[in-house]
Motif scaffolding. Structure first.
Motif, PDB file in Angstrom:
ATOM      1  N   LEU A  49      95.661  72.626 -27.368  1.00  0.00           N
ATOM      2  CA  LEU A  49      96.237  71.301 -27.239  1.00  0.00           C
ATOM      3  C   LEU A  49      95.368  70.079 -26.902  1.00  0.00           C
ATOM      4  O   LEU A  49      94.632  70.248 -25.779  1.00  0.00           O
ATOM      5  N   CYS A  52      96.426  64.960 -26.279  1.00  0.00           N
ATOM      6  CA  CYS A  52      97.824  65.007 -26.296  1.00  0.00           C
ATOM      7  C   CYS A  52      98.380  63.949 -25.124  1.00  0.00           C
ATOM      8  O   CYS A  52      97.531  63.644 -24.067  1.00  0.00           O
ATOM      9  N   GLU A  53      99.454  63.470 -25.639  1.00  0.00           N
ATOM     10  CA  GLU A  53     100.214  62.617 -24.415  1.00  0.00           C
ATOM     11  C   GLU A  53     101.547  63.352 -24.098  1.00  0.00           C
ATOM     12  O   GLU A  53     101.851  63.969 -25.149  1.00  0.00           O
ATOM     13  N   SER A  54     102.178  63.244 -22.905  1.00  0.00           N
ATOM     14  CA  SER A  54     103.430  63.950 -22.700  1.00  0.00           C
ATOM     15  C   SER A  54     104.291  62.892 -21.516  1.00  0.00           C
ATOM     16  O   SER A  54     103.759  62.339 -20.784  1.00  0.00           O
ATOM     17  N   ALA A  72      97.178  65.826 -20.521  1.00  0.00           N
ATOM     18  CA  ALA A  72      98.592  65.292 -20.535  1.00  0.00           C
ATOM     19  C   ALA A  72      98.940  64.469 -19.361  1.00  0.00           C
ATOM     20  O   ALA A  72      98.411  64.426 -18.164  1.00  0.00           O
ATOM     21  N   LEU A  85     104.613  67.083 -25.874  1.00  0.00           N
ATOM     22  CA  LEU A  85     103.194  66.737 -26.167  1.00  0.00           C
ATOM     23  C   LEU A  85     103.200  66.004 -27.400  1.00  0.00           C
ATOM     24  O   LEU A  85     103.868  66.462 -28.462  1.00  0.00           O
ATOM     25  N   CYS A  87     100.406  65.143 -29.891  1.00  0.00           N
ATOM     26  CA  CYS A  87      99.134  65.380 -29.881  1.00  0.00           C
ATOM     27  C   CYS A  87      98.546  64.822 -31.459  1.00  0.00           C
ATOM     28  O   CYS A  87      98.942  64.698 -32.365  1.00  0.00           O
ATOM     29  N   SER A  88      96.942  64.756 -31.333  1.00  0.00           N
ATOM     30  CA  SER A  88      96.199  64.072 -32.285  1.00  0.00           C
ATOM     31  C   SER A  88      94.749  64.773 -32.306  1.00  0.00           C
ATOM     32  O   SER A  88      94.853  66.109 -31.689  1.00  0.00           O
ATOM     33  N   ASP A 112      98.444  64.613 -36.899  1.00  0.00           N
ATOM     34  CA  ASP A 112      99.301  64.659 -35.711  1.00  0.00           C
ATOM     35  C   ASP A 112     100.349  65.374 -35.552  1.00  0.00           C
ATOM     36  O   ASP A 112     101.268  65.373 -36.555  1.00  0.00           O
ATOM     37  N   ARG A 126     105.014  73.815 -32.431  1.00  0.00           N
ATOM     38  CA  ARG A 126     104.833  72.448 -33.125  1.00  0.00           C
ATOM     39  C   ARG A 126     106.296  72.522 -33.827  1.00  0.00           C
ATOM     40  O   ARG A 126     106.924  73.125 -34.415  1.00  0.00           O
TER      41      ARG A 126
END
Length: 343
Positions: A49, A52-54, A72, A85, A87-88, A112, A126
């Motif tokens: 991971l 990532c943002e969450s 995150a 999350l 994610c990139s 992404d 995913r």
């Protein structure tokens, strides 16, 4: 010689005055800060991971005695224990982050994805994005996951999507940023596209987002008012370096909290009947001041560090990720500190 000495003394006096007034802001930006290792004995890295943002909800506070997470907002869907999350890749973040004026579309990731992470088993899933218009692709940033009021097992997933403009150079016109809304079920691995919120005059450089429990409305932060719809309007203007945003979790709580990622402090806003936001106060989390804080004219920050993403835990406490230095924001050696305020 005496004139030269007098000029030198005057210059040093001017520099000293500037330093006295600017030193709190410089310190908030990390200049001269000594970074200590604090509270990371149980941290672990999840290599799969990255970038990532969450956001969802915090678990009980004692949960962190045996678990920690990486990269995150450290927030999760409490009923299932799953972390969501967006994610990139680190490489893509360097080249394509429109909120930071990084507009090299050739370096943008085409991989992404949205994922769930189970901290108990380390399982990563995913999620498939179904029904998303192909226009501009998917380039993820902030997100929110909100249970439906009618059926808590149904989730609305809100994603900030920095699309590439169809027929223009993003370095000249900016990204075609929008907010995508998906619907899913807690046992489902597919996100069904519901709608796209877009209005280039309002959805300018979106960073973080707070969604409603019906998939019909959003509040979000813009990093900047220029890029360099969908019935959108400015809910509140005048925020400085706005980044993380969260909403009170209790039923009927229409209070929003917005972090300043440069000068620190949390702006408290209250939703009005027309869905605009009214200023309530600024939570000063570090350096104290008896003056009313004005982001436009006051050089003194509200905290001794910039604040990034925010979250509210199950006990009603507001948590913030602290940026120890803005000069080295992207660094594997940075350690977040948290402020806590019960709301």
């Amino acid at each position: 010689m005496s004139m030269l000495l007098a000029s030198a003394v005057a210059l040093f006096a001017i520099l000293g005055a500037f330093y006295v007034h600017l030193s709190p802001a410089l310190f908030a930006g990390g200049v001269g800060r000594v970074i200590d290792t604090v509270g990371n004995r149980n941290c672990k890295t999840v290599p799969q991971l990255q970038a990532c943002e969450s956001r969802v909800q915090f678990p009980p506070l004692d949960y962190y005695s045996s678990h920690a997470y990486v990269n995150a907002e450290l927030v999760l869907h409490q009923p299932t224990g799953l972390i969501y999350l967006a994610c990139s890749t680190p490489h893509s973040r360097i080249h394509w982050t429109p909120a930071l004026d990084r507009l090299n579309a050739s370096g943008r990731s085409e991989l992404d994805y949205v994922a769930t992470y189970d901290p108990h088993t380390d399982a990563i899933n995913r999620l498939e994005l179904s029904g998303l218009p192909s226009l501009g692709g998917i380039s993820l940033h902030g997100m929110d996951v909100v249970p439906s009021l009618d059926d808590p097992s149904v989730l609305y997933v809100y994603l900030v999507n920095h699309r590439i403009p169809e027929s223009a150079d993003p370095r000249k016109v900016g990204a075609d940023s929008v907010i995508e809304v998906f619907r899913t079920h807690i046992d489902n691995t597919t996100l069904e596209h519901v709608r796209t919120f877009q209005d280039p005059t309002v959805v300018v450089t979106p960073n973080d987002v707070v969604g409603s429990p019906d998939g019909e409305s959003v509040h979000f932060t813009n990093d900047h008012k220029h890029k360099t719809g969908f019935g959108c309007k400015f809910a509140y203007t005048g925020l400085h370096a706005s980044n993380g945003i969260v909403k009170g979790t209790n039923p009927g709580n229409d209070t929003f909290y917005v972090a300043d990622c440069v000068l620190g402090g949390v702006t408290v806003l209250e939703r009005q009947s027309d869905n605009t936001l009214a200023f309530m106060e600024v939570i000063k989390t570090g350096l104290s001041s008896t003056r009313h804080f004005d982001y436009t004219f006051d050089l003194f920050p509200c905290a001794d560090r910039g604040l990034d993403n925010l979250a509210i835990d199950a006990n009603g406490a507001l948590w913030a990720a602290g940026r120890l230095t803005v000069l080295y924001t992207i660094s594997p050696n940075n350690n977040n500190k948290r402020l806590q305020r019960t709301i």
